[in-house]
Scaffold this active site. Structure first.
Site, PDB file in Angstrom:
ATOM      1  CE1 TYR A 118      35.417 -11.954 -17.659  1.00 58.25           C
ATOM      2  CE2 TYR A 118      34.171  -9.884 -17.133  1.00 58.25           C
ATOM      3  CZ  TYR A 118      35.210 -10.524 -18.045  1.00 58.25           C
ATOM      4  OH  TYR A 118      35.834  -9.685 -18.855  1.00 58.25           O
ATOM      5  CB  SER A 174      36.708  -6.362 -16.690  1.00 57.42           C
ATOM      6  OG  SER A 174      35.541  -6.174 -17.036  1.00 57.42           O
TER       7      SER A 174
END
Length: 344
Positions: A237, A224
């Site tokens: 995350y 990400s």
């Protein structure tokens, strides 16, 4: 939308979360229905969410079906490339029942790949499988949970048994639960790490031996843009996505001599189910979501002024998985509309 946590806590990628649908009152996104912090949207909340520039009239018009003029950059419609880079190759994808994974499964098949993919949502998995087959492609859906070691092993073994080998692994499955660090339960923290990081490890563990037996191949891991720069509410995350970068770099060294390239795809904010659910807006009218995404993009993606699409991220994954970049391994491809390079 920077003035509201709905915007600042969106994940900056859109990989398939493979979870059960949340209600509009649920804030976190969890694959197994883990406890989430309630988020309630009153009319006043909707009107003020993200400092909607056009005010109540815009949202009221959206709900009433009035077209909205967003002012963001046009979203390109990507067409099949017509190339056959994966003809005769076997492609394994985790988390492909929606989002980036689904788009990638379709594109790999369009380019001749024999696509085996997994996910927990059986109905969606069968739909993707049938869509690919109806278009003349080859696909196999295997229900599997990437957190469960026997599931991953069975998924890989089933694909290899069906297609006779393995050439590409796209380790894409991921979820997010968003809140301040001290607010996570241990179960929530572990669930994110188990899905995003441990799931990728298990896919490598059982996939790599087949790549070695094939004489080489490619691994693409969905990390990400949060691995480059993140914001509050994304501790679990972001930690998992940083961990994936380390895993990719080490694995690239481990298997370079086996002619296996390992690279990371770092998507920016992508218009997918995961992002919409993380924003708590999956049950809002599409026009309202479009307006919220419009404003978010203007404030946080200043150069491109729109969210990315699943097709764009899938196209990037195909580039990394193809033979087009034979000298690229242990690398990170950031596809985020310039967000992480913006200093303003």
């Amino acid at each position: 939308m920077a003035s509201d946590d709905t915007a600042t806590q969106w994940p900056d990628d859109g990989e398939q979360d493979d979870g059960k649908p949340d209600s509009v009152e649920q804030r976190g996104v969890a694959e197994d229905g883990a406890k989430r912090v309630p988020r309630r949207y009153s009319r006043r909340r909707l009107i003020t969410t993200g400092a909607v520039a056009a005010g109540a009239g815009v949202l009221a018009g959206a709900v009433g079906g009035v077209a909205l003029v967003g002012g963001t950059a046009p979203t390109p419609l990507l067409q099949p490339s017509g190339r056959r880079r994966f003809a005769g190759k076997v492609v394994l994808i985790t988390g492909a029942t929606s989002g980036i994974g689904r788009a990638a499964a379709i594109r790999f098949a369009e380019e001749g790949g024999k696509v085996a993919f997994c996910g927990r949502r059986r109905e969606l998995g069968r739909e993707v499988e049938q869509e690919i087959r109806n278009a003349g492609g080859e696909a196999l859906y295997v229900p599997a949970d990437v957190r469960v070691e026997p599931d991953v092993q069975r998924f890989v073994d089933t694909a290899v048994s069906r297609y006779g080998g393995l050439d590409v692994c796209f380790n894409n499955a991921g979820i997010t639960v968003q809140k301040s660090v001290h607010e996570y339960t241990v179960e929530e923290w572990d669930n994110v790490q188990s899905t995003n990081l441990r799931g990728a490890f298990l896919s490598l563990k059982y996939g790599v031996p087949h790549l070695v037996a094939r004489g080489g191949g490619a691994v693409v891991v969905t990390s990400s843009a949060n691995a480059v720069a993140t914001s509050g509410g994304k501790g679990a995350y972001a930690a998992s996505k940083h961990g994936l970068i380390g895993l990719v770099q080490s694995a690239a060294h481990d298997y370079g001599a086996d002619n296996i390239r390992v690279n990371a795809l770092l998507p920016g904010t992508t218009d997918t189910e995961l992002v919409r659910r993380a924003a708590g807006t999956e049950n809002l009218p599409d026009a309202v979501w479009a307006r919220m995404a419009d404003i978010y993009a203007k404030n946080t993606i200043p150069d491109v002024k729109r969210l990315g699409t699943a097709d764009e991220m899938a196209a990037a994954a195909l580039i990394l998985a193809s033979d087009d970049l034979p000298f690229m391994t242990g690398a990170q491809l950031v596809v985020d509309g310039g967000t992480t390079s913006f200093a303003g």
